[in-house]
Design a protein around this motif. Structure first.
Motif, short mmCIF file in Angstrom:
data_model
loop_
_atom_site.label_atom_id
_atom_site.label_comp_id
_atom_site.label_asym_id
_atom_site.label_seq_id
_atom_site.Cartn_x
_atom_site.Cartn_y
_atom_site.Cartn_z
N TYR A 110 6.29 -6.35 0.18
CA TYR A 110 5.21 -6.70 -0.73
C TYR A 110 4.88 -5.52 -1.64
CZ TYR A 110 0.70 -8.37 -2.41
OH TYR A 110 -0.33 -8.78 -3.21
N PRO A 111 4.80 -5.73 -2.97
CA PRO A 111 4.40 -4.64 -3.86
C PRO A 111 2.88 -4.44 -3.78
CG PRO A 111 4.86 -6.61 -5.14
CD PRO A 111 5.16 -6.93 -3.70
N SER B 137 -1.71 3.50 -7.68
CA SER B 137 -0.26 3.46 -7.54
C SER B 137 0.19 2.10 -7.04
CB SER B 137 0.21 4.56 -6.57
OG SER B 137 -0.33 4.33 -5.29
N MET B 138 1.46 1.82 -7.27
CA MET B 138 2.09 0.63 -6.72
C MET B 138 3.33 1.08 -5.98
SD MET B 138 3.66 -2.78 -8.58
CE MET B 138 5.25 -2.09 -9.00
N ARG B 139 3.44 0.63 -4.75
CA ARG B 139 4.61 0.94 -3.94
C ARG B 139 4.82 -0.21 -2.98
NH1 ARG B 139 0.48 3.93 -3.16
NH2 ARG B 139 -0.62 4.06 -1.21
N MET B 140 5.96 -0.24 -2.38
CA MET B 140 6.27 -1.34 -1.47
C MET B 140 5.61 -1.11 -0.11
SD MET B 140 7.88 -3.46 -3.25
CE MET B 140 8.41 -4.61 -2.00
N ASP B 141 5.07 -2.17 0.42
CA ASP B 141 4.53 -2.21 1.78
C ASP B 141 5.33 -3.31 2.48
OD1 ASP B 141 3.10 -2.02 4.10
OD2 ASP B 141 1.28 -2.96 3.30
N THR C 153 11.32 -7.19 -10.19
CA THR C 153 10.21 -7.44 -9.27
C THR C 153 9.64 -6.08 -8.86
OG1 THR C 153 11.43 -7.33 -7.18
CG2 THR C 153 11.41 -9.47 -8.33
N GLY C 154 8.53 -6.10 -8.17
CA GLY C 154 7.88 -4.87 -7.75
C GLY C 154 8.72 -3.99 -6.86
N ARG C 155 9.69 -4.56 -6.18
CA ARG C 155 10.49 -3.72 -5.27
C ARG C 155 11.38 -2.74 -6.02
NH1 ARG C 155 13.05 -8.73 -4.97
NH2 ARG C 155 15.29 -8.69 -5.37
#
Length: 117
Positions: free
Chosen positions: A105-106, A98-102, A78-80
């Motif tokens: 939520y990715p 970019s993709m990072r966790m918020d 998963t995105g995490r």
């Protein structure tokens, strides 16, 4: 409406992130397979038009913690478990993303748009 080149470049970035995330979500992953999955993700997305560069880093600490908390020797991607950076170039417009966790939520984000002057 005719979209501007920066708008098209940002749209292309969204297409790449949607493809990356939804193509690989649920893929079995372990610390032993993390590097090969990251490479496969980057190479697959780099095939798409206007994609100049993709970096996928697996957050191995989070991956190991997830696996230690369960009975299996792997978990589902998963995105995490990833940090992703992409560069899209459309008609000379460079979009850095970019993709990072918020929280949990990715979040996929446009970090910079550089249009030719």
């Amino acid at each position: 409406m005719d979209p501007t080149d920066p708008q098209v470049a940002c749209f292309e970035a969204g297409v790449k992130f949607g493809s990356l995330y939804h193509q690989f979500a649920g893929t079995p992953i372990s610390p032993d397979s993390a590097d090969s999955l990251a490479a496969a993700m980057a190479e697959a997305i780099e095939n798409q038009p206007h994609c100049e560069d993709v970096h996928v880093d697996i957050r191995e600490e989070a991956l190991r913690a997830e696996i230690e908390a369960q009975s299996a020797d792997y978990t589902e991607f998963t995105g995490r478990f990833a940090e992703v950076e992409m560069t899209i170039d459309y008609e000379g417009v460079a979009v850095e993303t970019s993709m990072r966790m918020d929280g949990d939520y990715p979040l996929m984000a446009v970090d910079d748009v550089a249009a030719p002057e």
